[in-house]
Design an enzyme around this catalytic site. Structure first.
Site, PDB file in Angstrom:
ATOM      1  N   HIS A  34      -0.021   4.939   8.166  1.00 31.52           N
ATOM      2  CA  HIS A  34      -1.236   4.186   7.870  1.00 31.52           C
ATOM      3  C   HIS A  34      -1.393   3.157   8.970  1.00 31.52           C
ATOM      4  O   HIS A  34      -0.447   2.429   9.288  1.00 31.52           O
ATOM      5  CB  HIS A  34      -1.143   3.499   6.513  1.00 31.52           C
ATOM      6  N   HIS A  90     -11.235  -0.463   7.438  1.00 35.30           N
ATOM      7  CA  HIS A  90      -9.833  -0.716   7.138  1.00 35.30           C
ATOM      8  C   HIS A  90      -8.904  -0.035   8.162  1.00 35.30           C
ATOM      9  O   HIS A  90      -8.087  -0.704   8.774  1.00 35.30           O
ATOM     10  CB  HIS A  90      -9.573  -0.207   5.700  1.00 35.30           C
ATOM     11  N   GLU A  94       0.802  -1.229   0.000  1.00 44.70           N
ATOM     12  CA  GLU A  94       0.000   0.000   0.000  1.00 44.70           C
ATOM     13  C   GLU A  94       0.838   1.283   0.000  1.00 44.70           C
ATOM     14  O   GLU A  94       0.467   2.266   0.647  1.00 44.70           O
ATOM     15  CB  GLU A  94      -0.953  -0.007   1.197  1.00 44.70           C
ATOM     16  N   HIS A 123      -4.340   0.426  11.400  1.00 44.53           N
ATOM     17  CA  HIS A 123      -5.628  -0.259  11.568  1.00 44.53           C
ATOM     18  C   HIS A 123      -6.075  -0.084  13.016  1.00 44.53           C
ATOM     19  O   HIS A 123      -6.541  -1.043  13.637  1.00 44.53           O
ATOM     20  CB  HIS A 123      -5.498  -1.742  11.254  1.00 44.53           C
TER      21      HIS A 123
END
Lengths: 238, 238, 238, 238
Positions: free
Chosen positions: C96, C166, C77, C98
């Site tokens: 990024h 996500h 990603e 979760h």
């Protein structure tokens, strides 16, 4: 190892397990009936369970009088243990705790009931005892035999009672079984609290409670759990 | 050990305890009134409580002026402590924290109230102070004496006040008692939040609060908790 | 230490901090813009953040092409990072994650908003980006530049966006500020979830958000938090 | 390393991972089909997963008969594993657990459904199997082949089924995939529980479930997670 040595060793390990599993914090205690003197019981001096060693263990008369104080300060709430050993010859171990997951069920009308099979030994539902009902406003501690006997009455022939705004008391046939009941009552409380958000949970039936309690008492179940908790508590060599 | 040495030692241990029990994170602080100079107080330089050592401790005038800065940067929010020591000669220790369990009660109308006996020392209920009410939009930090005095007014003769969207301040007669109030106020908040899902909880009565607070101040209770928390924090030898 | 060495060191420490604070698990990543080549960024090879060392760091072109792969597999990603560095010259670090506490706000209409002062840098509210809206059913990963640019558009001039079912992406002026925003956005999510049970919370005002964000960027705040998190992560000597 | 050695090593590591991630406690177990004898499977003797070593591993016939007991006591609930290996030639690993976050979905009408992309491999929704429906009141353990076959029927061609008031069973194509499904089903349960407080969540679509499950099976995803969990479990050298 004599029966007394085994009880002493199990009692120290049980203190560590209850601390590691979060059943007790700075407060709470576990006792065992003296294996050679059923009119006496063994319990630590006033100390957080996580720190208890065999040197901290004291012997008490059924009424809570220390047999061998040697300058050690006992827990103030011995009457919780005294009341149960006096009323219930079958009881060999007693735990008093302030389990955070259990307490919310002591201050509301919601009933703590077994929802998972491993919590079967808590019985069909947890009675709530409010010291204020009979003894009025006070510091909420169970310090007289009168108070201890009333609490034992709330437990009746069951394995536990909640104490309003305070915690709970658990009675067991063995130290291991009392620990298992205390740990899984706490787990059940957490899960019941969660399940109640989703709707009315299916609880265990009377038949399931009876059959599963029998299963939990077999060594294959109780020894497996004990070995695991003891290792987690770092108490293998105690 | 002199009284000053004891306060310094307790203050370092208290920092570690508050960190270990999750009462503070990177932010939050604890101070103690100087035992020989009641017009001064002792508190760490600007540093996360978990890392504080005796070398970090600084002495402040009641208005927050550092007596012995030696190049060290003090906490920005000294006025929280200044305000309380100025207003309350009985207060010997002050804690400011961002306790995650407590904060939700600072941003809603729900009142934080003692529901478990070990939280009795928080008092009958926790007042909420919103800095915006008097000082308008800003960074929400308590940095002027005016702000500190307003906050102290919200505490009044009590032992704590919540700060809207920010945290809470706790005042105690001793370091140990302030720590106990901070820890169990947090536990009470968590349990009250849970209990409210089950219905309206039974709270402690005024009589219970008074009797139990008295009990918590006895060494048998406060020393037992302190020993436990100190060990858990790995702070035995500090 | 050169600026590049400092960025590399901070990046390794940031990986450990994000893991220790539970912002990332096996998945999630953090990158920093190359201090000497603003058209490039630095990020670990495909590896759980808790395990990242400086040997894992790779350099990427703005479009995600590895400059020095040496057989190492990059994260799938990268386009999340590429999109932001391309659109926002002011952004020097991208995370990024979760975060478990944040995700519930990505799948419902409830808006994640700052309620505690330390979460001010997240901005007035968190936009939610649903990859399905534009790219239809798929594995939900952001792997093309088109997807990365769309996500960057959702962030706009803000500091973060939630990704439906996500996780979330955070952009910062520095590595330390991005870490602080990620950690306290998570804390805010947990506390907002709790507060919503008690009623409608008071959120920060626009003025408070601005003033407090300014405060969080001062070294006295951001360095204090960084030192604490680095120690907790056991990353002092990395 | 032979295929058998690899399975044995992965199985020991998987036991530790499941314990570390809180998927199992004193109870629960994981098995793998024998790589050279598809009519047999490998599983620990009756022991808490956190403590399992390669010496504890036993080989069983498909009906649960131990091939090499050597005095070791097997788990009582082998029929869970037997039922699945018998019904599903594609299944190479089976996990039985009492995941605390999952159980609430087993006792109410609320359906556990994938809401986060990393939980895609759990399938479109989790069927609930109640042993009482067919076998009446009992100790709720799955100990006969009849019971195991009924449970396998509930799993069908899926990857898991919840067991009312008891836990869940997970089936996977590999040990690593079964572990990933078990861990992220638990995470999903926790997050779905939270999201339900905010409103009706957006769940994954059928297309997302299929595409993301494919992604999770690639080594870049499953090996990254495995490496991370193994390190966290302190199981690198097992």
């Amino acid at each position: 190892m004599s029966e007394l040595d085994r009880v002493i060793s199990d009692l120290v390990v049980a203190n560590r397990i209850l601390a590691r599993e979060g059943v007790v914090d700075a407060f709470g205690h576990i006792s065992a009936r003296h294996p050679e003197r059923p009119d006496r019981y063994i319990m630590s001096r006033s100390r957080a369970p996580e720190l208890v060693t065999s040197d901290d263990l004291m012997v008490f008369e059924l009424d809570g009088t220390p047999v061998d104080a040697r300058g050690r300060t006992p827990y103030a709430e011995r009457a919780i243990h005294s009341g149960l050993y006096e009323a219930r010859p079958d009881v060999q171990a007693v735990i008093h705790n302030h389990s955070y997951d259990v307490i919310p069920f002591s201050v509301t009308r919601a009933q703590l009931r077994p929802m998972i099979h491993v919590a079967a030994s808590m019985g069909a539902s947890a009675p709530v005892w409010d010291i204020r009902d009979k003894f009025g406003d006070g510091d909420m501690l169970v310090v007289t035999m009168d108070q201890g006997r009333e609490l034992a009455r709330a437990v009746g022939q069951g394995s536990l009672a909640l104490m309003r705004g305070h915690g709970c008391v658990v009675a067991g046939e063995t130290i291991k079984l009392a620990v298992m009941t205390a740990v899984y009552t706490q787990v059940n409380a957490r899960l019941q609290m969660a399940a109640l958000r989703l709707g009315e949970p299916k609880y265990l039936t009377a038949g399931e409670i009876e059959a599963m309690t029998r299963r939990q008492k077999t060594p294959v179940a109780s020894d497996r759990a004990w070995e695991y908790w003891r290792e987690r508590a770092g108490a293998r060599d105690l």
